[in-house]
Write a protein that holds these residues in place. Structure first.
Motif, mmCIF file in Angstrom:
data_model
loop_
_atom_site.group_PDB
_atom_site.id
_atom_site.type_symbol
_atom_site.label_atom_id
_atom_site.label_comp_id
_atom_site.label_asym_id
_atom_site.label_seq_id
_atom_site.Cartn_x
_atom_site.Cartn_y
_atom_site.Cartn_z
ATOM 1 N N ASN A 21 0.839 -1.207 0.000
ATOM 2 C CA ASN A 21 0.000 0.000 0.000
ATOM 3 C C ASN A 21 0.866 1.246 0.000
ATOM 4 O O ASN A 21 0.606 2.212 -0.719
ATOM 5 C CB ASN A 21 -0.910 0.033 1.240
ATOM 6 C CG ASN A 21 -2.055 -0.948 1.116
ATOM 7 O OD1 ASN A 21 -2.291 -1.494 0.046
ATOM 8 N ND2 ASN A 21 -2.759 -1.172 2.202
ATOM 9 N N GLU B 241 2.073 5.190 -8.568
ATOM 10 C CA GLU B 241 0.934 4.365 -8.985
ATOM 11 C C GLU B 241 1.358 3.077 -9.686
ATOM 12 O O GLU B 241 0.826 2.011 -9.425
ATOM 13 C CB GLU B 241 0.031 5.180 -9.893
ATOM 14 C CG GLU B 241 -1.387 4.653 -9.957
ATOM 15 C CD GLU B 241 -2.164 5.309 -11.077
ATOM 16 O OE1 GLU B 241 -1.862 6.483 -11.391
ATOM 17 O OE2 GLU B 241 -3.045 4.654 -11.639
ATOM 18 N N SER C 99 1.138 4.009 -2.971
ATOM 19 C CA SER C 99 0.694 5.381 -2.752
ATOM 20 C C SER C 99 1.810 6.361 -3.095
ATOM 21 O O SER C 99 1.550 7.515 -3.401
ATOM 22 C CB SER C 99 0.185 5.591 -1.329
ATOM 23 O OG SER C 99 1.166 5.242 -0.407
ATOM 24 N N ILE D 99 -6.018 3.182 -4.152
ATOM 25 C CA ILE D 99 -5.111 3.757 -3.159
ATOM 26 C C ILE D 99 -5.148 5.256 -3.286
ATOM 27 O O ILE D 99 -5.137 5.777 -4.401
ATOM 28 C CB ILE D 99 -3.649 3.308 -3.435
ATOM 29 C CG1 ILE D 99 -3.539 1.799 -3.290
ATOM 30 C CG2 ILE D 99 -2.667 4.023 -2.548
ATOM 31 C CD1 ILE D 99 -3.156 1.332 -1.934
ATOM 32 N N THR E 249 -3.412 8.569 -3.493
ATOM 33 C CA THR E 249 -2.022 8.974 -3.749
ATOM 34 C C THR E 249 -1.766 10.373 -3.242
ATOM 35 O O THR E 249 -2.665 11.161 -3.088
ATOM 36 C CB THR E 249 -1.683 8.944 -5.238
ATOM 37 O OG1 THR E 249 -2.833 9.298 -5.986
ATOM 38 C CG2 THR E 249 -1.241 7.559 -5.673
#
Lengths: 110, 352
Positions: free
Chosen positions: B297, B304, B301, B350, B352
């Motif tokens: 994760n 991408e 983040s 996610i 970003t």
């Protein structure tokens, strides 16, 4: 953090025990609990096949070497954060077949 | 959980040397021997497991030519559940975190005593870290920690670089080969600047120790380690650098005769070749989460889409015993092809 130490008894290695695995549950006839009672008879045929007789049922099993051996451990009375290995289990007798009832008295045809 | 352990329980295991179960009340218990760490998970079966001490199997019984034998055997007990051991990578991030509470930045000046702060002995560390002793010792070496007055200390990075600077300047002024740095001369010449134990520690971290034919202790400096540390020193002062400018400054900063190469920075820095101009920034694997899902994760983040080559150094340590990074990526990421190159992105949305 807790650190629990596990050790084997000094000197001798641990004893070797046998594991007997049954599918299902074992109950005592009059629900008197299992402790102290006779469970059954274990026989081996000439070919080494284990046969278990429990009550009036007979079960056929086989001997299997455990891929990952088991160790049994007990706590130390004085020191609750310490365990001793009491036994090592490398093989088991597994009874997977359906228990067959033993009929000893077959009435003659009238 | 550690406080769930039963009075007597069964564990699947294959070894007998001293075993220790470690864990805080709210941590999952792990089992350690001298050099490995295992996860302890309870498993149960619908089958009944009976334990019979000393019960013999046919191969252990004498030939039944004689009359049948009756042997009494007692069932010691029974169970439906047992503990399973699964080898896992040790949780070592906590180790650096503890040592960073009080980094060592040199001996106390003048009459002052060293400022108070938490300090840990090896026993203290064994009490707190869920890993085996050998795994802890190996990690202490990785983070360049050293034992000072019985306590394990991590060096303040600037202090570590100061020590390294003394060594490399001496190598330069004496015109030694990088692979023939004599310990005794280093201690003699630099002992007035810094404690001798620190000079030697620096040489141990950045070089390989050996003895020459005369029995003298010599060090071969590791070019990759020296260049990598120099890069970290430069990168930690800014968020991003222009890549070509960085490469120029970096090459000028490393000892003359050493080559600074981008492949030395795997797991330390991240290149962005899609931006104009190309940039480089500090991204250390040790600053990322330890848990596999959290790590992915975090990486997704930050960026991408990743190529396998870029993401590999940041997931290498997550691999299980026989797992490859490819397998990890298949499990935790989704792949696609961008501009003819295979890239990976997160399986879930996610921010970003």
């Amino acid at each position: 953090m807790v650190q629990i130490v596990i050790s084997s008894k000094a000197g001798e290695g641990p004893a070797e025990w046998l594991l007997v695995e049954l599918q299902g549950e074992v109950v005592s006839r009059q629900n008197t609990g299992l402790a102290g009672n006779l469970m059954g008879d274990l026989h081996y045929t000439k070919e080494g096949v284990p046969v278990l007789i429990v009550g009036h049922h007979i079960l056929y099993g086989k001997q299997v070497k455990l891929e990952k051996p088991f160790e049994t451990m007990e706590t130390n009375q004085e020191n609750p954060t310490s365990y001793t290995v009491s036994a090592l289990i490398k093989k088991k007798l597994i009874f997977k077949t359906r228990p067959k009832p033993i009929i000893t008295n077959v009435p003659k045809k009238v | 959980m550690v406080h769930d352990l039963l009075e007597s329980f069964i564990v699947m295991s294959v070894f007998f040397i001293s075993l220790i179960i470690r864990g805080d009340k709210d941590e999952h218990a792990v089992l350690c021997n001298e050099d490995e760490t295992y996860d302890l998970k309870i498993a149960d079966t619908s089958n009944l497991l009976l334990f019979v001490p000393g019960c013999k199997t046919p191969d252990q019984l004498p030939d039944i030519s004689a009359s049948p034998q009756l042997v009494h055997a007692q069932i010691w007990g029974f169970s439906n559940c047992y503990w399973e051991l699964r080898r896992q990578r040790p949780r070592l991030k906590k180790l650096k975190k503890l040592l960073m509470e009080n980094p060592y930045d040199g001996p106390a000046v003048g009459m002052q005593e060293e400022a108070p702060g938490p300090k840990y002995t090896m026993d203290d560390l064994l009490e707190r870290i869920q890993a085996s002793r050998e795994e802890i010792e190996a990690h202490l070496q990785n983070v360049h920690a050293c034992e000072i007055d019985g306590f394990w200390r991590i060096l303040d990075f600037d202090y570590e670089m100061k020590l390294l600077g003394h060594v490399t300047q001496l190598v330069d002024s004496e015109s030694w080969s990088f692979s023939k740095v004599p310990l005794s001369v280093c201690l003699e010449e630099l002992g007035s600047l810094e404690p001798k134990s620190m000079i030697e520690h620096c040489l141990n971290c950045y070089g390989r120790r050996y003895s020459n034919e005369d029995g003298q202790v010599i060090y071969a400096l590791d070019e990759d380690k020296v260049c990598r540390a120099t890069a970290q020193l430069l990168l930690q002062n800014a968020v991003k650098f222009n890549l070509s400018e960085f490469q120029e400054v970096w090459q000028q900063s490393v000892p003359e005769g050493m080559s600074a190469r981008l492949d030395q920075l795997r797991g330390l820095a991240l290149l962005d070749r899609s931006s104009k101009p190309e940039t480089i920034s500090l991204l250390r694997i040790e600053d990322l989460p330890e848990d596999t899902l959290e790590r992915f994760n975090s990486l997704f983040s930050l960026r991408e889409k990743w190529t396998q080559d870029d993401i590999e150094p940041y997931i290498q340590d997550l691999c299980g015993e026989k797992q490859t990074t490819g397998a990890l990526l298949t499990k935790h990421a989704r792949s696609s092809v961008q501009n003819g190159v295979k890239v990976y992105n997160s399986r879930r949305p996610i921010a970003t």
